[in-house]
Design an enzyme around this catalytic site. Structure first.
Site, PDB file in Angstrom:
ATOM      1  N   THR A  56      -5.600  -1.808  -2.339  1.00 40.96           N
ATOM      2  CA  THR A  56      -6.668  -2.435  -1.536  1.00 40.96           C
ATOM      3  C   THR A  56      -7.864  -1.480  -1.462  1.00 40.96           C
ATOM      4  O   THR A  56      -7.729  -0.268  -1.675  1.00 40.96           O
ATOM      5  CB  THR A  56      -6.183  -2.691  -0.094  1.00 40.96           C
ATOM      6  OG1 THR A  56      -5.903  -1.406   0.505  1.00 40.96           O
ATOM      7  CG2 THR A  56      -4.942  -3.568  -0.050  1.00 40.96           C
TER       8      THR A  56
ATOM      9  N   ARG B 263      -7.553   1.105 -12.785  1.00 42.60           N
ATOM     10  CA  ARG B 263      -8.481   0.593 -11.765  1.00 42.60           C
ATOM     11  C   ARG B 263      -9.877   0.293 -12.332  1.00 42.60           C
ATOM     12  O   ARG B 263     -10.490  -0.700 -11.911  1.00 42.60           O
ATOM     13  CB  ARG B 263      -8.527   1.552 -10.564  1.00 42.60           C
ATOM     14  CG  ARG B 263      -7.277   1.368  -9.700  1.00 42.60           C
ATOM     15  CD  ARG B 263      -7.149   2.364  -8.562  1.00 42.60           C
ATOM     16  NE  ARG B 263      -5.935   2.054  -7.785  1.00 42.60           N
ATOM     17  CZ  ARG B 263      -5.265   2.935  -7.057  1.00 42.60           C
ATOM     18  NH1 ARG B 263      -5.679   4.188  -6.961  1.00 42.60           N
ATOM     19  NH2 ARG B 263      -4.176   2.565  -6.392  1.00 42.60           N
TER      20      ARG B 263
ATOM     21  N   GLU C 278      -4.177  -3.773  -7.215  1.00 41.87           N
ATOM     22  CA  GLU C 278      -4.251  -2.401  -7.771  1.00 41.87           C
ATOM     23  C   GLU C 278      -4.773  -1.414  -6.717  1.00 41.87           C
ATOM     24  O   GLU C 278      -5.546  -0.501  -7.023  1.00 41.87           O
ATOM     25  CB  GLU C 278      -5.055  -2.375  -9.062  1.00 41.87           C
ATOM     26  CG  GLU C 278      -4.272  -3.076 -10.167  1.00 41.87           C
ATOM     27  CD  GLU C 278      -4.748  -2.776 -11.561  1.00 41.87           C
ATOM     28  OE1 GLU C 278      -5.203  -1.657 -11.812  1.00 41.87           O
ATOM     29  OE2 GLU C 278      -4.643  -3.677 -12.412  1.00 41.87           O
TER      30      GLU C 278
ATOM     31  N   ARG D 145     -33.286 -26.108 -10.039  1.00 42.72           N
ATOM     32  CA  ARG D 145     -33.233 -26.829  -8.761  1.00 42.72           C
ATOM     33  C   ARG D 145     -34.632 -26.867  -8.119  1.00 42.72           C
ATOM     34  O   ARG D 145     -35.253 -25.822  -7.896  1.00 42.72           O
ATOM     35  CB  ARG D 145     -32.251 -26.115  -7.826  1.00 42.72           C
ATOM     36  CG  ARG D 145     -32.241 -26.605  -6.405  1.00 42.72           C
ATOM     37  CD  ARG D 145     -31.507 -27.905  -6.267  1.00 42.72           C
ATOM     38  NE  ARG D 145     -31.373 -28.292  -4.867  1.00 42.72           N
ATOM     39  CZ  ARG D 145     -31.085 -29.522  -4.478  1.00 42.72           C
ATOM     40  NH1 ARG D 145     -30.892 -30.486  -5.367  1.00 42.72           N
ATOM     41  NH2 ARG D 145     -30.967 -29.788  -3.199  1.00 42.72           N
TER      42      ARG D 145
ATOM     43  N   SER E 218       0.845  -1.213   0.000  1.00 39.40           N
ATOM     44  CA  SER E 218       0.000   0.000   0.000  1.00 39.40           C
ATOM     45  C   SER E 218       0.870   1.250   0.000  1.00 39.40           C
ATOM     46  O   SER E 218       0.561   2.241  -0.659  1.00 39.40           O
ATOM     47  CB  SER E 218      -0.903   0.004   1.240  1.00 39.40           C
ATOM     48  OG  SER E 218      -1.854  -1.039   1.146  1.00 39.40           O
TER      49      SER E 218
ATOM     50  N   GLY F 146     -26.316 -23.778  -2.494  1.00 36.32           N
ATOM     51  CA  GLY F 146     -26.306 -24.647  -1.317  1.00 36.32           C
ATOM     52  C   GLY F 146     -25.013 -25.444  -1.240  1.00 36.32           C
ATOM     53  O   GLY F 146     -23.946 -24.969  -1.631  1.00 36.32           O
TER      54      GLY F 146
HETATM   55  N1  CAA Z   1      -1.813  11.198 -10.240  1.00 37.06           N
HETATM   56  C1  CAA Z   1      -0.657  11.885 -10.366  1.00 37.06           C
HETATM   57  N2  CAA Z   1       0.152  12.146  -9.317  1.00 37.06           N
HETATM   58  C2  CAA Z   1      -0.222  11.693  -8.101  1.00 37.06           C
HETATM   59  C3  CAA Z   1      -1.412  10.974  -7.911  1.00 37.06           C
HETATM   60  C4  CAA Z   1      -2.225  10.729  -9.043  1.00 37.06           C
HETATM   61  N3  CAA Z   1      -3.362  10.041  -8.940  1.00 37.06           N
HETATM   62  N4  CAA Z   1      -1.524  10.639  -6.613  1.00 37.06           N
HETATM   63  C5  CAA Z   1      -0.435  11.148  -6.003  1.00 37.06           C
HETATM   64  N5  CAA Z   1       0.347  11.784  -6.909  1.00 37.06           N
HETATM   65  C6  CAA Z   1       1.596  12.490  -6.651  1.00 37.06           C
HETATM   66  C7  CAA Z   1       1.378  13.568  -5.578  1.00 37.06           C
HETATM   67  O1  CAA Z   1       0.915  14.760  -6.164  1.00 37.06           O
HETATM   68  C8  CAA Z   1       2.751  13.689  -4.983  1.00 37.06           C
HETATM   69  O2  CAA Z   1       3.546  14.482  -5.826  1.00 37.06           O
HETATM   70  P1  CAA Z   1       4.402  15.722  -5.226  1.00 37.06           P
HETATM   71  O3  CAA Z   1       5.397  15.095  -4.283  1.00 37.06           O
HETATM   72  O4  CAA Z   1       5.037  16.323  -6.419  1.00 37.06           O
HETATM   73  O5  CAA Z   1       3.426  16.610  -4.517  1.00 37.06           O
HETATM   74  C9  CAA Z   1       3.308  12.269  -5.062  1.00 37.06           C
HETATM   75  O6  CAA Z   1       2.559  11.608  -6.079  1.00 37.06           O
HETATM   76  C10 CAA Z   1       3.160  11.529  -3.751  1.00 37.06           C
HETATM   77  O7  CAA Z   1       1.785  11.530  -3.428  1.00 37.06           O
HETATM   78  P2  CAA Z   1       1.232  11.260  -1.978  1.00 37.06           P
HETATM   79  O8  CAA Z   1       1.950  12.133  -0.990  1.00 37.06           O
HETATM   80  O9  CAA Z   1      -0.250  11.338  -2.018  1.00 37.06           O
HETATM   81  O10 CAA Z   1       1.726   9.751  -1.751  1.00 37.06           O
HETATM   82  P3  CAA Z   1       1.510   8.766  -0.561  1.00 37.06           P
HETATM   83  O11 CAA Z   1       2.830   8.173  -0.247  1.00 37.06           O
HETATM   84  O12 CAA Z   1       0.735   9.412   0.547  1.00 37.06           O
HETATM   85  O13 CAA Z   1       0.678   7.541  -1.211  1.00 37.06           O
HETATM   86  C11 CAA Z   1      -1.149   6.336  -2.119  1.00 37.06           C
HETATM   87  C12 CAA Z   1      -0.407   7.678  -1.983  1.00 37.06           C
HETATM   88  C13 CAA Z   1      -2.462   6.718  -2.749  1.00 37.06           C
HETATM   89  C14 CAA Z   1      -1.407   5.637  -0.805  1.00 37.06           C
HETATM   90  C15 CAA Z   1      -0.313   5.425  -3.075  1.00 37.06           C
HETATM   91  O14 CAA Z   1       0.861   4.985  -2.446  1.00 37.06           O
HETATM   92  C16 CAA Z   1      -1.096   4.226  -3.553  1.00 37.06           C
HETATM   93  O15 CAA Z   1      -1.885   4.343  -4.495  1.00 37.06           O
HETATM   94  N6  CAA Z   1      -0.890   3.046  -2.928  1.00 37.06           N
HETATM   95  C17 CAA Z   1      -1.455   1.806  -3.439  1.00 37.06           C
HETATM   96  C18 CAA Z   1      -0.519   1.225  -4.458  1.00 37.06           C
HETATM   97  C19 CAA Z   1      -1.175   0.245  -5.352  1.00 37.06           C
HETATM   98  O16 CAA Z   1      -2.269   0.446  -5.845  1.00 37.06           O
HETATM   99  N7  CAA Z   1      -0.468  -0.848  -5.605  1.00 37.06           N
HETATM  100  C20 CAA Z   1      -0.934  -1.865  -6.483  1.00 37.06           C
HETATM  101  C21 CAA Z   1       0.110  -2.145  -7.518  1.00 37.06           C
HETATM  102  S1  CAA Z   1      -0.387  -3.068  -8.918  1.00 37.06           S
HETATM  103  C22 CAA Z   1      -0.743  -4.608  -8.349  1.00 37.06           C
HETATM  104  O17 CAA Z   1      -1.590  -4.749  -7.520  1.00 37.06           O
HETATM  105  C23 CAA Z   1      -0.022  -5.788  -8.883  1.00 37.06           C
HETATM  106  C24 CAA Z   1      -0.484  -6.240 -10.212  1.00 37.06           C
HETATM  107  O18 CAA Z   1       0.330  -6.666 -10.985  1.00 37.06           O
HETATM  108  C25 CAA Z   1      -1.933  -6.279 -10.555  1.00 37.06           C
END
Ligand code: CAA
Length: 392
Positions: A371, A248, A369, A273, A136, A345
């Site tokens: 949680t 997503r 993608e 059924r 995450s 069932g």
């Molecule tokens: N679009 C563009 N930029 C974005 C953004 C978005 N949607 N969201 C954040 N940013 C930018 C912010 O503006 C920030 O930039 P600056 O430093 O320049 O201001 C930077 O990214 C950091 O943003 P946050 O401070 O908001 O970051 P955070 O550390 O608090 O985390 C989070 C944000 C939403 C929790 C993110 O970490 C997240 O989405 N986590 C989940 C990850 C995920 O979905 N993983 C799944 C991977 S794929 C998978 O599951 C495997 C597969 O193969 C299917």
């Protein structure tokens, strides 16, 4: 099943695309879904059929060899595939997840070099963001990339790489500047034959068993600087986030497909059924369950299509609606597939019937993608920004 009424909301091409995907799902995927679920092997025959049908190009711009469709087109296809098999749905959709970074952040040269191969189905591509200790909290990743002459040298491990064992190309995120947190992350287009790139452990999974989910090891992996996404360091985290915003709805449509597929099976089963001298679908208690399930599936589908249309319109603020559709559709999938097992069932609990697989396949949609707890965080942050008068 999408109601005929809502067909008027789609273009003729989209209606044809959905019909093509449905036919492929019914004739090629459904007959082998149980076999690959048991074997936990990759269905190359299905991959070949998708390739022959030209469907890997759906979301790729026309100028790079694709069909020029958007996220809605992708969602229509993923729903149909997932209605037959959730694993085959994500095995296809992960190519969109892997290639969206190139579409949103690649240079024109990188787009020309990589996208036509993805569109043709010659390149399978995956997405390497997560690590053992960075799920995450994706920004806390430990993989590193250090510039060395005309190359970058990558070291670290990636986890939960969906499709990674069969992918020829992997979009790998690694830290180029450890002092800058998320702003120090860069993305690299890594080809499977590059020295130091190795596929590791294959996960033994509850569901989506036909698609390999693997660890990727980067051991002094040499990647030409020309494969640094966008040609600029430090943009990787933003590219990852912008990618997830677009991908997503694909997971959400996988969830809608699973829920619809489970509902289809539940309708057929409860009609046939017989207990207490009549079909169990004649009982009001069962009818109300079916009515709730159908209503939830349709509501989820409409939110997914709305989100996809907002993204395709080029709207600047897509993060909230994308997270909302993923959250809702995947929770609906879990509820509807669980209710469908209930309607079968004792038979629903056994592998003689295909229904328990839908429930197993659905569970991961609430996890990967991002949680659903992370989706709520993303939605809440946008709400609070809006309330404070800032852009969402
Ligand atoms: N679009 C563009 N930029 C974005 C953004 C978005 N949607 N969201 C954040 N940013 C930018 C912010 O503006 C920030 O930039 P600056 O430093 O320049 O201001 C930077 O990214 C950091 O943003 P946050 O401070 O908001 O970051 P955070 O550390 O608090 O985390 C989070 C944000 C939403 C929790 C993110 O970490 C997240 O989405 N986590 C989940 C990850 C995920 O979905 N993983 C799944 C991977 S794929 C998978 O599951 C495997 C597969 O193969 C299917």
């Amino acid at each position: 099943m999408t109601s005929p009424m809502s067909d008027s909301l789609f273009t003729k091409q989209q209606v044809e695309l959905r019909a093509k995907a449905r036919e492929l799902a019914d004739t090629v995927m459904r007959p082998v879904a149980a076999k690959y679920d048991v074997e936990q092997t990759y269905p190359w025959e299905v991959q070949k059929a998708i390739k022959a049908a030209g469907l890997y190009g759906v979301w790729i711009p026309k100028e790079y060899g694709g069909m020029g469709g958007g996220v809605l087109d992708l969602c229509l296809v993923v729903e149909e595939f997932s209605r037959a098999c959730g694993g085959m749905g994500v095995g296809y959709a992960v190519n969109a997840l892997g290639s969206f970074p190139i579409i949103v952040g690649g240079t024109d040269e990188q787009k020309q070099r990589f996208l036509p191969g993805v569109a043709a189905g010659d390149h399978l591509i995956s997405f390497g963001l997560s690590e053992k200790d960075a799920g995450s909290d994706a920004g806390s990743m430990g993989a590193k990339a250090v510039k060395d002459g005309d190359d970058y040298v990558l070291n670290g491990e990636k986890k939960w790489n969906t499709g990674g064992a069969v992918a020829t190309l992997n979009t790998i995120f690694a830290v180029t500047n450890p002092d800058r947190g998320a702003r120090g992350v860069s993305a690299f287009l890594v080809e499977k034959d590059m020295p130091g790139y190795r596929v590791g452990k294959h996960e033994d999974k509850m569901g989506i068993r036909c698609v390999p989910v693997v660890e990727i090891h980067l051991e002094d992996c040499r990647v030409p600087a020309a494969n640094l996404l966008g040609g600029e360091e430090g943009r990787g985290f933003k590219h990852a986030m912008a990618t997830l915003d677009r991908a997503r709805p694909g997971v959400a449509s996988q969830a809608v497909g699973l829920a619809q597929g489970a509902l289809d099976l539940a309708m057929a089963y409860t009609g046939n059924r017989k207990q207490f001298g009549q079909s169990i679908s004649a009982f009001q208690g069962i009818q109300w369950m079916l009515a709730d399930m159908a209503t939830q599936v349709e509501a989820a589908r409409q939110l997914v299509h709305h989100a996809a249309r907002v993204i395709d319109s080029g709207h600047k603020h897509i993060t909230k609606v994308s997270a909302m559709c993923k959250l809702m559709a995947t929770d609906v999938a879990m509820k509807v597939t669980t209710d469908a097992v209930q309607l079968f069932g004792g038979y629903g609990y056994c592998k003689d019937y295909p229904i328990e697989k839908y429930m197993r396949d659905a569970k991961i949609t609430q996890i990967y993608e991002g949680t659903n707890q992370i989706q709520r965080l993303v939605i809440a942050r946008a709400l609070l920004r809006e309330a404070a008068g800032a852009a969402p």
